[in-house]
Structures are given as structure tokens and as C-alpha cells.
Design a protein around this motif. Structure first.
Motif, PDB file in Angstrom:
ATOM      1  N   UNK A 292      16.180  14.214  -0.725  1.00  0.00           N
ATOM      2  CA  UNK A 292      15.507  14.990   0.308  1.00  0.00           C
ATOM      3  C   UNK A 292      14.218  15.559  -0.265  1.00  0.00           C
ATOM      4  N   UNK A 293      13.405  16.133   0.597  1.00  0.00           N
ATOM      5  CA  UNK A 293      12.104  16.668   0.219  1.00  0.00           C
ATOM      6  C   UNK A 293      12.015  18.118   0.660  1.00  0.00           C
ATOM      7  N   UNK A 294      11.411  18.965  -0.185  1.00  0.00           N
ATOM      8  CA  UNK A 294      11.159  20.356   0.184  1.00  0.00           C
ATOM      9  C   UNK A 294       9.643  20.567   0.245  1.00  0.00           C
ATOM     10  N   UNK A 295       9.205  21.101   1.373  1.00  0.00           N
ATOM     11  CA  UNK A 295       7.778  21.351   1.574  1.00  0.00           C
ATOM     12  C   UNK A 295       7.614  22.822   1.982  1.00  0.00           C
ATOM     13  N   UNK A 296       7.434  23.722   1.017  1.00  0.00           N
ATOM     14  CA  UNK A 296       7.318  25.148   1.349  1.00  0.00           C
ATOM     15  C   UNK A 296       6.089  25.428   2.211  1.00  0.00           C
ATOM     16  N   UNK A 297       6.229  26.405   3.075  1.00  0.00           N
ATOM     17  CA  UNK A 297       5.123  26.766   3.955  1.00  0.00           C
ATOM     18  C   UNK A 297       4.139  27.715   3.294  1.00  0.00           C
ATOM     19  N   UNK A 298       4.507  28.283   2.148  1.00  0.00           N
ATOM     20  CA  UNK A 298       3.638  29.256   1.483  1.00  0.00           C
ATOM     21  C   UNK A 298       3.183  28.808   0.100  1.00  0.00           C
TER      22      UNK A 298
ATOM     23  N   UNK B 211      11.522  22.488   5.367  1.00  0.00           N
ATOM     24  CA  UNK B 211      10.369  23.372   5.327  1.00  0.00           C
ATOM     25  C   UNK B 211      10.794  24.821   5.529  1.00  0.00           C
ATOM     26  N   UNK B 212       9.969  25.737   5.045  1.00  0.00           N
ATOM     27  CA  UNK B 212      10.234  27.160   5.164  1.00  0.00           C
ATOM     28  C   UNK B 212       9.654  27.899   3.975  1.00  0.00           C
ATOM     29  N   UNK B 213       9.852  29.208   3.890  1.00  0.00           N
ATOM     30  CA  UNK B 213       9.333  29.984   2.761  1.00  0.00           C
ATOM     31  C   UNK B 213       9.899  29.483   1.429  1.00  0.00           C
ATOM     32  N   UNK B 214       9.081  29.526   0.392  1.00  0.00           N
ATOM     33  CA  UNK B 214       9.536  29.042  -0.917  1.00  0.00           C
ATOM     34  C   UNK B 214      10.705  29.851  -1.453  1.00  0.00           C
ATOM     35  N   UNK B 215      10.746  31.156  -1.161  1.00  0.00           N
ATOM     36  CA  UNK B 215      11.873  31.973  -1.618  1.00  0.00           C
ATOM     37  C   UNK B 215      13.168  31.505  -0.969  1.00  0.00           C
ATOM     38  N   UNK B 216      13.116  31.223   0.334  1.00  0.00           N
ATOM     39  CA  UNK B 216      14.305  30.744   1.036  1.00  0.00           C
ATOM     40  C   UNK B 216      14.733  29.383   0.506  1.00  0.00           C
ATOM     41  N   UNK B 217      13.757  28.507   0.238  1.00  0.00           N
ATOM     42  CA  UNK B 217      14.076  27.181  -0.280  1.00  0.00           C
ATOM     43  C   UNK B 217      14.680  27.261  -1.673  1.00  0.00           C
ATOM     44  N   UNK B 218      14.107  28.090  -2.537  1.00  0.00           N
ATOM     45  CA  UNK B 218      14.619  28.218  -3.903  1.00  0.00           C
ATOM     46  C   UNK B 218      16.031  28.806  -3.907  1.00  0.00           C
ATOM     47  N   UNK B 219      16.268  29.805  -3.080  1.00  0.00           N
ATOM     48  CA  UNK B 219      17.592  30.419  -2.983  1.00  0.00           C
ATOM     49  C   UNK B 219      18.615  29.398  -2.496  1.00  0.00           C
TER      50      UNK B 219
END
Length: 234
Positions: free
Chosen positions: A179-185, A202-210
Motif C-alpha cells: 500500500x501507499x501512504x501520502x500524507x496531506x501535510x 491519505x491524511x495527517x502524517x501523525x495519524x498515518x504514523x500512529x
């Protein structure tokens, strides 16, 4: 040394200071409250952080002296030590934690360039790890478990440097499907799992990292397939 491992030492002082402030601010009644880790109180989390610092400091000291040593005597001893230390009481646990933070910092500062070549075992006969990754391992422990304390500090308090480092370092883990993560910030795209492609999260990097650590339910994140990919708890 990986790029993430090379950046980790610079992130540790601020991470340690923030964690120390939180631990110092816990009143005696707060230690027994549940953490975000199932079955662990805040005292268990702090005990784990203290013993982790001591174990990694021992690894570094052994490498510095040319006498390799494992991080823990055994998985059972690790678990028993955490349970025992969690029960000593707030004052003693706080003192042990503060001392362990200093011990690790001193061991890290004592390392010479030639000391970093080699590997160490988590437990005797268990998986081994590159010495060059010790600071990376420690800063992840400090930042992630700081949020696990559920004492006012969350993934949204992580610095951009640590969020980026965590997104980078989590690419090394196995995943059931890519899968791919594309942070919005943040600028950039992170790919996880073998083969490339897959859902785009996609979403905030903090939410993705958590979420990448297996925590929460992916609050704040969306997937172009409507369902978030499967990740395991770190």
C-alpha cells in the motif's frame, strides 16, 4: 547506516526532555491508571522505558569495550523485570526512569566511530540487530510509548522530524499486502509492502504514523479503496 538511523540521534534529546516532563508531572494516583497498551498501566510503560534504556545502554557499553552483550537475558526475564519494576511505587520508579535516561545518553556519547560496526542480540540466540540502529530504536520507543502513556501527549505532538523518520523506518517492516501512504501535510509518498502499488492512504502524517504502529483505528485517514490496509502492532 540508514538515513533514518543517521537522523535519530539528533531527535533524541528533545524526545527525552518531553517524556521526562510528562513523567515528572504524573501525580502518585496517575501511575496505576491504564495506558493505551492492553494490560499495562502507566507504571508498566515507564518501567519498560527504563529497562529498555538500560538494556540498550548495556549493548552500547559492551560494543564500546569490545565485549558484545545481549539487550535482555531472556524474553521471560524482560517481562518479569517490567512487572517487578512497575510495582515499586511512583517515587522509586520515577528515579529509576530518570537515571536510565541519563545512562543511555552517556553510553551513546561514549561510542567511537569504530564501535558501531557490528550487531547485537535482543536475547541470547534470538534475532540480531545492527548496532547502528540503536538510537533509532530508542527514539521510537521514547516517542511512541510517550503517547501510549495517555497522559496528554499524542502522536500530534510528534515533531515533523520524528513523523518523517517513523514513516521512513516503517517501510522496513513486512505487510500482508502493499500500500501507499501520502500524507496531506508532508511532501512525499511512502510505499509499504512488497511489489508496490495497492491502496493509497491519505491524511495527517501523525495519524498515518500512529496507524502504522498498529494503534488506533485509523482515525483521520482515508483509503481510495474505502478500507485501510492491514498493519500489525509494533
Amino acid at each position: 547506516m540508514s538515513d533514518a538511523a543517521g537522523r535519530a540521534p539528533d531527535l533524541l534529546p528533545a524526545a527525552d526532555q518531553a517524556l521526562v516532563r510528562t513523567v515528572d508531572g504524573l501525580d502518585d494516583g496517575a501511575w496505576a491508571a491504564p495506558s493505551l497498551l492492553p494490560g499495562w498501566s502507566r507504571a508498566h510503560v515507564v518501567a519498560h522505558l527504563a529497562l529498555n534504556a538500560e538494556g540498550l545502554a548495556g549493548v552500547l557499553h559492551g560494543a564500546h569495550l569490545g565485549r558484545p552483550q545481549p539487550m535482555y537475558a531472556s524474553p521471560e526475564a524482560r517481562d518479569a523485570d517490567i512487572a517487578e519494576l512497575a510495582g515499586v511505587g511512583p517515587a522509586a520508579l520515577r528515579e529509576r526512569f530518570l537515571a536510565s535516561t541519563a545512562t543511555f545518553s552517556e553510553a551513546l556519547a561514549a561510542m567511537h566511530a569504530s564501535d558501531w560496526a557490528g550487531r547485537f542480540e535482543r536475547t541470547p540466540g534470538g534475532p540480531d540487530f545492527a548496532l547502528a540502529n540503536v538510537a533509532l530504536m530508542r527514539v521510537r520507543e521514547v516517542e511512541i510509548h510517550h503517547a501510549d502513556l495517555d497522559a496528554g501527549y499524542t502522536a500530534y505532538d510528534w515533531s515533523e522530524g520524528f513523523r518523517t523518520l517513523l514513516l521512513d523506518s516503517m517501510t522496513k517492516r513486512p505487510y500482508p499486502a502493499p500500500f501507499v501512504v501520502r500524507p496531506t501535510d508532508l511532501d512525499g509518498t511512502w510505499e509499504y509492502g512488497e511489489g508496490g502499488g495497492g491502496p493509497v492512504v491519505t491524511g495527517p502524517s501523525a495519524a498515518a504514523a500512529w496507524w502504522l504502529t498498529g494503534r488506533g483505528t485509523g482515525e483521520g485517514l482515508t483509503s481510495d479503496t474505502t478500507e485501510l490496509p492491514e498493519v500489525e502492532t509494533w
